[in-house]
Structure formats: structure tokens, C-alpha cells
Scaffold this active site. Structure first.
Site, PDB file in Angstrom:
ATOM      1  N   LYS A  47       2.913   9.830   8.191  1.00 49.67           N
ATOM      2  CA  LYS A  47       2.278   9.393   9.394  1.00 49.67           C
ATOM      3  C   LYS A  47       3.189  10.086  10.758  1.00 49.67           C
ATOM      4  O   LYS A  47       2.931  11.224  11.298  1.00 49.67           O
ATOM      5  CB  LYS A  47       2.379   7.949   9.370  1.00 49.67           C
ATOM      6  CG  LYS A  47       1.244   7.629   8.398  1.00 49.67           C
ATOM      7  CD  LYS A  47       0.954   6.110   8.720  1.00 49.67           C
ATOM      8  CE  LYS A  47       0.042   5.532   7.664  1.00 49.67           C
ATOM      9  NZ  LYS A  47      -1.507   5.947   7.837  1.00 49.67           N
ATOM     10  N   ASP A  91       9.400   2.544   1.149  1.00 50.85           N
ATOM     11  CA  ASP A  91       7.954   3.267   1.759  1.00 50.85           C
ATOM     12  C   ASP A  91       8.103   3.031   3.213  1.00 50.85           C
ATOM     13  O   ASP A  91       7.569   2.058   3.682  1.00 50.85           O
ATOM     14  CB  ASP A  91       6.812   2.839   0.810  1.00 50.85           C
ATOM     15  CG  ASP A  91       5.468   3.416   1.651  1.00 50.85           C
ATOM     16  OD1 ASP A  91       5.480   4.000   2.701  1.00 50.85           O
ATOM     17  OD2 ASP A  91       4.471   3.375   0.857  1.00 50.85           O
ATOM     18  N   PHE A 144       0.825  -1.166   0.035  1.00 48.65           N
ATOM     19  CA  PHE A 144       0.281  -0.089   0.030  1.00 48.65           C
ATOM     20  C   PHE A 144       0.831   1.174  -0.096  1.00 48.65           C
ATOM     21  O   PHE A 144       1.700   1.367   1.007  1.00 48.65           O
ATOM     22  CB  PHE A 144      -0.822   0.022   1.235  1.00 48.65           C
ATOM     23  CG  PHE A 144      -1.978   1.040   1.135  1.00 48.65           C
ATOM     24  CD1 PHE A 144      -3.006   0.995   0.466  1.00 48.65           C
ATOM     25  CD2 PHE A 144      -1.538   2.444   1.883  1.00 48.65           C
ATOM     26  CE1 PHE A 144      -4.004   2.175   0.539  1.00 48.65           C
ATOM     27  CE2 PHE A 144      -2.454   3.424   1.784  1.00 48.65           C
ATOM     28  CZ  PHE A 144      -3.567   3.376   1.014  1.00 48.65           C
TER      29      PHE A 144
END
Length: 402
Positions: free
Chosen positions: A250, A221, A136
Site C-alpha cells: 500500500k 501484516d 484481512f
């Protein structure tokens, strides 16, 4: 104005289905709703609230910067952005930083940079991007196509081309797919949304070696795994493999929206003025908060504490499973853990999420078969114990309702 959960259904686009309660205040790892009910937060805003809610040092940084300068275009630079970029380069492999507002934007920048690098150095034929099933990487059309879950990218028309996927942790399949036409490989060094799947260290090293062989960039990532969540500042540091490009978001802002792409000088020079940009990227408010969050997380005290907290989670979750036998395994690392359901409870992760909410505990899922925990790195031991006592009651409720 009085607003409730019902207001959501009247005024918001229905792409979310939020819980019935509406949180209004948070402190540390506790949250209170409109009715004053208290919840323990094991979700962390999906691995965002790295220091919990309203950490006083982050509030102070935001307040101080809010009284100085809120926003500038990138016609100018600003001090908080320069300080944060300096600290990120000092703490990592990187020489250069690009700031965005989210993980998806950081990943978009990384993919565009990789394509431009390959075009400049090798020509138009070197354009293949390889990513991994269940990965993702965000919700822009480019990043959601690179992500390895077609359910998120189907139904929006023709997808960006030259993007291929293979099985995570399968080096043989990867070796068959990569070639001299590959410009970049994007991977999570710990898959989050795909089920909290840890990489085989030899797989990661093999991917790095094959990228070197075929002159392809390796993009990590670390939007979810970064900023202390695995007990290292970034997960690559525990894998003995260094990427060419790394993305972060995040936890980087501790709750304030920010994203970053980190890379080397030689690669960064391919994004010349005008090739990419962001109105809000490098915002002084965001960078001031992120700088303070990074200062706090990147300490021996916090990073070593993550390992001890993981051990406590695993111990108590093991005791719950000994009693109720619902989990196949406890996956993940540090404060990014997944309870993978066994075949008797397959597909029922959301049932455990709902039952947890009924016990005033906030958790996440990672697909249909994994209950995910991504709490604050500094969650107190008493909150872990109390939260898992609530989780045990939730597990019991699911088991009894079966």
C-alpha cells in the site's frame, strides 16, 4: 476513445461496483472527475497514496527511472531494489527483504516462508497457522483463508488446511489455541478492514511471549498500518513488540504497486533459490518510486505531523458528533481512523460513504458499521477542515433522511 462509467459495465468483470464519476486527475489531496468536478480525498486509494496524488518527487523518481530501465527478470538484480532493501533493513528490525507487487503477495510469501521454516526445523507436524477474527490479509486463496472473514473465502472450494482463528484482543482464547504445533501467528497490529480496531498493548506482548514459548513465528501484516500511517514508520515500533516477519505494501509505493516481506537472516535462509519467486517483484520502476516515498515519509517532520493531523481530525469529528450523535467512538491511530456508528445507525456505513461522495468527498468503509479515513500523511490542514465540513453535510443528509 470516449469512455464513461457505463463502459465499465460493458467490458469489465463485475466484481467491483465503482462510483458513478470517473476520476481523471489528482494533485495532493484533491481529485477531479471527467466533468471537472473537484473532490477531497480522505480515502487515499485505501491507505495507498501516502503522499497524495502526483507528488512531484515521486513523479520525478518515476520519470528518471522510466528513462533508464523498466523491467528485468530476477535472473538479475537492480540498483533501485538494492537501495530500497538497504534502507528498509536500516530502518527496521529486518536483515533481509523480498519484493512482491501487492500486500497479498507479500503475505503469501510470509506464510510460505513460515511453513517452510517450520518444516525444515521441526518437521511436518508443526504446520498450524493462527490468525484473528475480522482480520484481512489479501485475496489469494491462502491469504483470504488466513484472513478472519469467511465471507471472503467461502464459495471457492476446499480451503487450505491447518488454519485457525480466534478473537482479536482476547489473550485467554489465544493461549488455549496456540501449541507446539503452531508454526506462525499472523496479525495486524491495527486491524483495518475489520473495523479499525486497535490492539491492547498487553495483548500484543502476550502474543509475542506465547510465540516464543511455542517456537512459533510472529508475522505482522503491516500492509495497511505501515509506512508512517500510525505516526511510526511501522506500527510495531509503537507497541514495544518486534515481529519475526513483517509485510508491507500500500503506502510503500505511494501509489505505485509494490509489496515487501521483511525478516531476519536466520529465517530468510529457508527460502532457497527456486522455493518462491515473482516475475515483477523488485521491479526497478516500483522500487525507485518506493525508495523516494520512504525517504520522504521516514522523516521527523512527516511522522510528527501525522500526530498533529490526527488530533485535528478527532477534534472536528467530535464536534460533528456532538451535533448529530451518530458515532459510538472514533477509532484508530494517525491517518488510519474509523468512525464507528452507534446503534441508531448500525449497518449504514455505506450510506455515509454515498452521502460523502454527493458532497464531493472521498471516504471509505471498514465493514458495515465503520466509516474509514486513510488520507495522505501530508494532507494540508485546510483540506482536512474543508473535507470535514463536507463530511458534516453528508452526516446531516443521512440524519435528515432517517
Amino acid at each position: 476513445m470516449n469512455v464513461t462509467r457505463a463502459t465499465f459495465d460493458e467490458v469489465m468483470v463485475p466484481n467491483y461496483n465503482p462510483a458513478g464519476m470517473v476520476p481523471v486527475r489528482g494533485e495532493g489531496s484533491r481529485v477531479w472527475d471527467q466533468d471537472g468536478a473537484e473532490y477531497i480525498d480522505f480515502a487515499g486509494g485505501i491507505a495507498v497514496n501516502v503522499l497524495g496524488h502526483c507528488h512531484p518527487e515521486l513523479v520525478k523518481a518515476l520519470t528518471e527511472q522510466g528513462n533508464k530501465l523498466w523491467h528485468l527478470s530476477n535472473v538479475f538484480t537492480n540498483e533501485p531494489a538494492l537501495r530500497l532493501a538497504t534502507k528498509l533493513t536500516e530502518a527496521t528490525f529486518a536483515d533481509r527483504v523480498y519484493f512482491a507487487n501487492s500486500g497479498a503477495e507479500a503475505n503469501e510469501a510470509a506464510l510460505k516462508l513460515a511453513r517452510r521454516w517450520a518444516l525444515d526445523k521441526f518437521g511436518e507436524e508443526k504446520n498450524q497457522i493462527i490468525a484473528f477474527n475480522k482480520g484481512f490479509h489479501g485475496r489469494t486463496f491462502f491469504t483470504v483463508t488466513v484472513g478472519g472473514q469467511s465471507a471472503y473465502s467461502d464459495g471457492f472450494g476446499p480451503k487450505p488446511g491447518a488454519v485457525d482463528h480466534c478473537e482479536y484482543n482476547n489473550l485467554e482464547a489465544f493461549e488455549k489455541l496456540i501449541s507446539d504445533k503452531t508454526c506462525a501467528v499472523m496479525m495486524e497490529p491495527l486491524q483495518g478492514e475489520g473495523g479499525i480496531i486497535s490492539p491492547d498493548p498487553e495483548f500484543v506482548k502476550g502474543v509475542r511471549e506465547l510465540c516464543n514459548k511455542h517456537n512459533a513465528l510472529l508475522i505482522f501484516d503491516e500492509v495497511q498500518s505501515g509506512v508512517g500511517r500510525t505516526g511510526h514508520l511501522y506500527a510495531y515500533m509503537g507497541l514495544d513488540v518486534t515481529p519475526d516477519i513483517l509485510t508491507s505494501a500500500k503506502s510503500l509505493g505511494g501509489g505505485f504497486p509494490i509489496g515487501a516481506m521483511l525478516t531476519t537472516t536466520a529465517i530468510a535462509e529457508h527460502l532457497k533459490p527456486g522455493t518462491h519467486g515473482s516475475t515483477y517483484g523488485g521491479n526497478p520502476l516500483a522500487c525507485a518510486v518506493a525508495e523516494k516515498a520512504l525517504d520522504i515519509v521516514n522523516t521527523r517532520e512527516v511522522l510528527s505531523g501525522v500526530e498533529a493531523k490526527e488530533a485535528l481530525y478527532r477534534e472536528l469529528l467530535g464536534k460533528i458528533n456532538d451535533k448529530y450523535n451518530v458515532f459510538e467512538e472514533i477509532r484508530g491511530k494517525g491517518m488510519l481512523l474509523g468512525c464507528a456508528l452507534n446503534k441508531d445507525y448500525e449497518g449504514r456505513a455505506r450510506d455515509f460513504l454515498v452521502a460523502s461522495a454527493n458532497e464531493h468527498l472521498m471516504v471509505l468503509v471498514a465493514g458495515a458499521n465503520v466509516v474509514r479515513f486513510a488520507p495522505s500523511l501530508i494532507i494540508p490542514e485546510e483540506d482536512i477542515r474543508e473535507g470535514l465540513a463536507r463530511f458534516e453535510r453528508a452526516v446531516a443528509a443521512v440524519v435528515e433522511a432517517k
